[in-house]
Design a protein around this motif. Structure first.
Motif, PDB file in Angstrom:
ATOM      1  N   GLY A  65       4.330  -8.060  25.966  1.00 29.02           N
ATOM      2  CA  GLY A  65       3.591  -7.502  24.849  1.00 29.02           C
ATOM      3  C   GLY A  65       2.551  -6.470  25.204  1.00 29.02           C
ATOM      4  O   GLY A  65       1.770  -6.052  24.337  1.00 29.02           O
ATOM      5  N   HIS A  66       2.521  -6.025  26.466  1.00 25.64           N
ATOM      6  CA  HIS A  66       1.516  -5.042  26.878  1.00 25.64           C
ATOM      7  C   HIS A  66       2.011  -3.626  26.617  1.00 25.64           C
ATOM      8  O   HIS A  66       3.212  -3.334  26.686  1.00 25.64           O
ATOM      9  N   LEU A  67       1.068  -2.741  26.328  1.00 21.90           N
ATOM     10  CA  LEU A  67       1.382  -1.348  26.014  1.00 21.90           C
ATOM     11  C   LEU A  67       1.348  -0.529  27.295  1.00 21.90           C
ATOM     12  O   LEU A  67       0.371   0.142  27.628  1.00 21.90           O
ATOM     13  N   VAL A  68       2.445  -0.602  28.047  1.00 23.86           N
ATOM     14  CA  VAL A  68       2.579   0.094  29.324  1.00 23.86           C
ATOM     15  C   VAL A  68       3.768   1.039  29.208  1.00 23.86           C
ATOM     16  O   VAL A  68       4.874   0.619  28.860  1.00 23.86           O
ATOM     17  N   PHE A  69       3.550   2.317  29.527  1.00 23.08           N
ATOM     18  CA  PHE A  69       4.563   3.344  29.285  1.00 23.08           C
ATOM     19  C   PHE A  69       4.838   4.134  30.559  1.00 23.08           C
ATOM     20  O   PHE A  69       3.981   4.279  31.418  1.00 23.08           O
ATOM     21  N   GLY A  70       6.046   4.686  30.645  1.00 25.89           N
ATOM     22  CA  GLY A  70       6.388   5.532  31.768  1.00 25.89           C
ATOM     23  C   GLY A  70       7.721   5.130  32.384  1.00 25.89           C
ATOM     24  O   GLY A  70       8.470   4.360  31.789  1.00 25.89           O
ATOM     25  N   PRO A  71       8.004   5.630  33.581  1.00 23.01           N
ATOM     26  CA  PRO A  71       7.163   6.516  34.403  1.00 23.01           C
ATOM     27  C   PRO A  71       7.234   7.975  33.945  1.00 23.01           C
ATOM     28  O   PRO A  71       8.282   8.457  33.534  1.00 23.01           O
ATOM     29  N   PHE A  72       6.073   8.643  34.057  1.00 23.97           N
ATOM     30  CA  PHE A  72       5.962  10.037  33.650  1.00 23.97           C
ATOM     31  C   PHE A  72       5.888  10.940  34.892  1.00 23.97           C
ATOM     32  O   PHE A  72       5.219  10.588  35.875  1.00 23.97           O
ATOM     33  N   PRO A  73       6.532  12.102  34.854  1.00 21.95           N
ATOM     34  CA  PRO A  73       6.313  13.084  35.923  1.00 21.95           C
ATOM     35  C   PRO A  73       4.841  13.500  35.929  1.00 21.95           C
ATOM     36  O   PRO A  73       4.288  13.884  34.890  1.00 21.95           O
ATOM     37  N   ALA A  74       4.184  13.418  37.071  1.00 22.88           N
ATOM     38  CA  ALA A  74       2.732  13.614  37.127  1.00 22.88           C
ATOM     39  C   ALA A  74       2.332  15.026  36.709  1.00 22.88           C
ATOM     40  O   ALA A  74       1.335  15.202  35.996  1.00 22.88           O
ATOM     41  N   ASP A  75       3.097  16.025  37.119  1.00 22.26           N
ATOM     42  CA  ASP A  75       2.693  17.401  36.813  1.00 22.26           C
ATOM     43  C   ASP A  75       2.710  17.669  35.315  1.00 22.26           C
ATOM     44  O   ASP A  75       1.741  18.180  34.740  1.00 22.26           O
ATOM     45  N   GLY A  76       3.805  17.311  34.662  1.00 23.19           N
ATOM     46  CA  GLY A  76       3.901  17.537  33.225  1.00 23.19           C
ATOM     47  C   GLY A  76       2.927  16.682  32.434  1.00 23.19           C
ATOM     48  O   GLY A  76       2.363  17.130  31.422  1.00 23.19           O
ATOM     49  N   PHE A  77       2.699  15.460  32.903  1.00 25.73           N
ATOM     50  CA  PHE A  77       1.793  14.553  32.200  1.00 25.73           C
ATOM     51  C   PHE A  77       0.388  15.146  32.117  1.00 25.73           C
ATOM     52  O   PHE A  77      -0.232  15.185  31.044  1.00 25.73           O
ATOM     53  N   PHE A  78      -0.125  15.617  33.248  1.00 23.75           N
ATOM     54  CA  PHE A  78      -1.472  16.201  33.243  1.00 23.75           C
ATOM     55  C   PHE A  78      -1.459  17.617  32.674  1.00 23.75           C
ATOM     56  O   PHE A  78      -2.415  18.028  32.004  1.00 23.75           O
ATOM     57  N   GLY A  79      -0.380  18.359  32.914  1.00 23.75           N
ATOM     58  CA  GLY A  79      -0.307  19.708  32.384  1.00 23.75           C
ATOM     59  C   GLY A  79      -0.329  19.742  30.862  1.00 23.75           C
ATOM     60  O   GLY A  79      -0.920  20.660  30.262  1.00 23.75           O
ATOM     61  N   MET A  80       0.271  18.730  30.229  1.00 20.51           N
ATOM     62  CA  MET A  80       0.296  18.639  28.766  1.00 20.51           C
ATOM     63  C   MET A  80      -0.885  17.845  28.214  1.00 20.51           C
ATOM     64  O   MET A  80      -0.963  17.609  27.006  1.00 20.51           O
ATOM     65  N   ALA A  81      -1.798  17.426  29.102  1.00 17.43           N
ATOM     66  CA  ALA A  81      -2.989  16.651  28.699  1.00 17.43           C
ATOM     67  C   ALA A  81      -2.622  15.387  27.937  1.00 17.43           C
ATOM     68  O   ALA A  81      -3.319  14.966  27.012  1.00 17.43           O
ATOM     69  N   ASN A  82      -1.521  14.740  28.355  1.00 20.61           N
ATOM     70  CA  ASN A  82      -1.089  13.515  27.680  1.00 20.61           C
ATOM     71  C   ASN A  82      -2.003  12.325  27.953  1.00 20.61           C
ATOM     72  O   ASN A  82      -1.872  11.285  27.305  1.00 20.61           O
ATOM     73  N   TYR A  83      -2.927  12.476  28.901  1.00 19.28           N
ATOM     74  CA  TYR A  83      -3.866  11.397  29.176  1.00 19.28           C
ATOM     75  C   TYR A  83      -4.770  11.112  27.987  1.00 19.28           C
ATOM     76  O   TYR A  83      -5.371  10.030  27.903  1.00 19.28           O
ATOM     77  N   HIS A  84      -4.882  12.050  27.066  1.00 15.86           N
ATOM     78  CA  HIS A  84      -5.680  11.806  25.863  1.00 15.86           C
ATOM     79  C   HIS A  84      -5.081  10.723  24.977  1.00 15.86           C
ATOM     80  O   HIS A  84      -5.768  10.156  24.132  1.00 15.86           O
ATOM     81  N   GLN A  85      -3.798  10.410  25.172  1.00 12.74           N
ATOM     82  CA  GLN A  85      -3.102   9.468  24.305  1.00 12.74           C
ATOM     83  C   GLN A  85      -3.135   8.037  24.827  1.00 12.74           C
ATOM     84  O   GLN A  85      -2.612   7.130  24.175  1.00 12.74           O
ATOM     85  N   VAL A  86      -3.727   7.824  25.994  1.00 14.96           N
ATOM     86  CA  VAL A  86      -3.760   6.481  26.581  1.00 14.96           C
ATOM     87  C   VAL A  86      -5.192   6.143  27.025  1.00 14.96           C
ATOM     88  O   VAL A  86      -6.072   7.005  27.066  1.00 14.96           O
TER      89      VAL A  86
END
Length: 340
Positions: free
Chosen positions: A241-262
């Motif tokens: 039941g935990h909200l754990v997502f991925g795995p995400f490619p690190a470059d695209g994840f930070f390049g798209m500023a997706n860290y704002h969503q977690v």
């Protein structure tokens, strides 16, 4: 808050020939800090006084003690950990500054374990200069994990913009794939989930997990760690039941500023997480060691010998580390959380 309940924060001096004493004194020179906690510097009144004169902090005052048991409220306190009159050679590490850094850390940890202080903020050490029979560790994190008998801990970088933890810490990059296992990943994710709840008050944390390989392995084309280790670990926690997502490619994840969503990001190795973190939050970022029975924070920079003694070091990261330690201590006192 009543003075008798005010949080006592121990501060280890770090390598006194680096910028540690400078950022400590610049932070504590603001008397408003004393409304939040009782700061206790573990080191030497002689060193603190020499640094005070070097920075021309004429109105900065402190009280000296041999033990933390007698410290006063509404004062900056210094616990003398050695009697020698060491010379400052700012910008140049010496055997004396390495020994002093270790004695400061040992004294603060002893008082933290015995309950004389409530938390610890560590100023930067020189990881090579501090090495001794009692310190054969790659850094503070590993030393504290051992000292406080924790099976695992978590390097957790925190700022208002971004929170990043790492599965592996001070480890050569060539050793990361061998160290990475499904079991370790589950342990680190569990520590991160628990810390977000207990230390940051986030009841249902959302965590993004980065891949190890370029493009998160490209379905096994660029590496099998995602398919064999990372995805199964994520699925185990998702099934609980935990909200754990991925795995995400690190470059695209930070390049798209997706860290704002977690609420936090889990990186596989040190630089994968710390390069984007320090790019985005170098002035205000804090290094927090999650998973320990005690609270320890530090600024997210090193000794910076190149600017030591030039009155150029900015204290913002150290001040944020002090505030975060106080905040986490208060949250731990108020909200007990069961382990994940």
């Amino acid at each position: 808050m009543e003075t008798k309940t005010k949080i006592k924060i121990g501060i280890s001096l770090g390598d006194f020939n680096g910028i540690g004493p400078e950022v400590i004194l610049k932070t504590l020179a603001d008397n408003r800090i004393l409304n939040f906690c009782n700061p206790i510097i573990y080191g030497s009144g002689q060193i603190v006084n020499k640094m005070r004169k070097s920075l021309a902090l004429e109105n900065f005052s402190f009280q000296q003690y041999k033990t933390a048991e007698a410290v006063e409220n509404k004062r900056v306190n210094v616990v003398n950990c050695w009697d020698e009159d060491y010379e400052l050679t700012l910008g140049k590490p010496t055997p004396e500054s390495g020994r002093a850094a270790l004695r400061s850390l040992q004294a603060a940890c002893q008082d933290l374990k015995s309950g004389l202080i409530d938390g610890l903020v560590t100023a930067p050490i020189d990881k090579d200069n501090i090495q001794a029979d009692e310190f054969k560790f790659p850094g503070h994190t590993e030393y504290l994990t051992s000292y406080f008998d924790s099976p695992e801990s978590l390097m957790f970088l925190v700022s208002e913009k971004l929170r990043v933890a790492t599965v592996t810490g001070h480890l050569p990059i060539k050793d990361v794939p061998q160290k990475l296992t499904q079991e370790l990943l589950i342990v680190k994710l569990s520590l991160l989930l628990n810390s977000l709840q207990k230390d940051f008050g986030i009841l249902k944390p959302r965590i993004a997990v980065l891949g190890l390989n370029p493009h998160a392995g490209e379905k096994g084309l660029l590496g099998r760690e995602e398919e064999e280790i990372i995805i199964p670990a994520i699925n185990q926690l998702k099934n609980k039941g935990h909200l754990v997502f991925g795995p995400f490619p690190a470059d695209g994840f930070f390049g798209m500023a997706n860290y704002h969503q977690v609420d936090a990001v889990l990186a596989m190795y040190h630089d994968q997480g710390l390069i984007p973190f320090k790019t985005l939050a170098f002035e205000t970022g804090v290094n927090f060691t999650a998973g320990l029975p005690i609270v320890r924070t530090s600024p997210d920079h090193g000794t910076a010998y190149d600017i030591a003694g030039k009155n150029q070091a900015r204290e913002t990261s150290f001040r944020e580390a002090l505030f975060l330690a106080c905040d986490i201590i208060r949250k731990r006192r108020m909200v007990p959380v069961s382990p994940i």
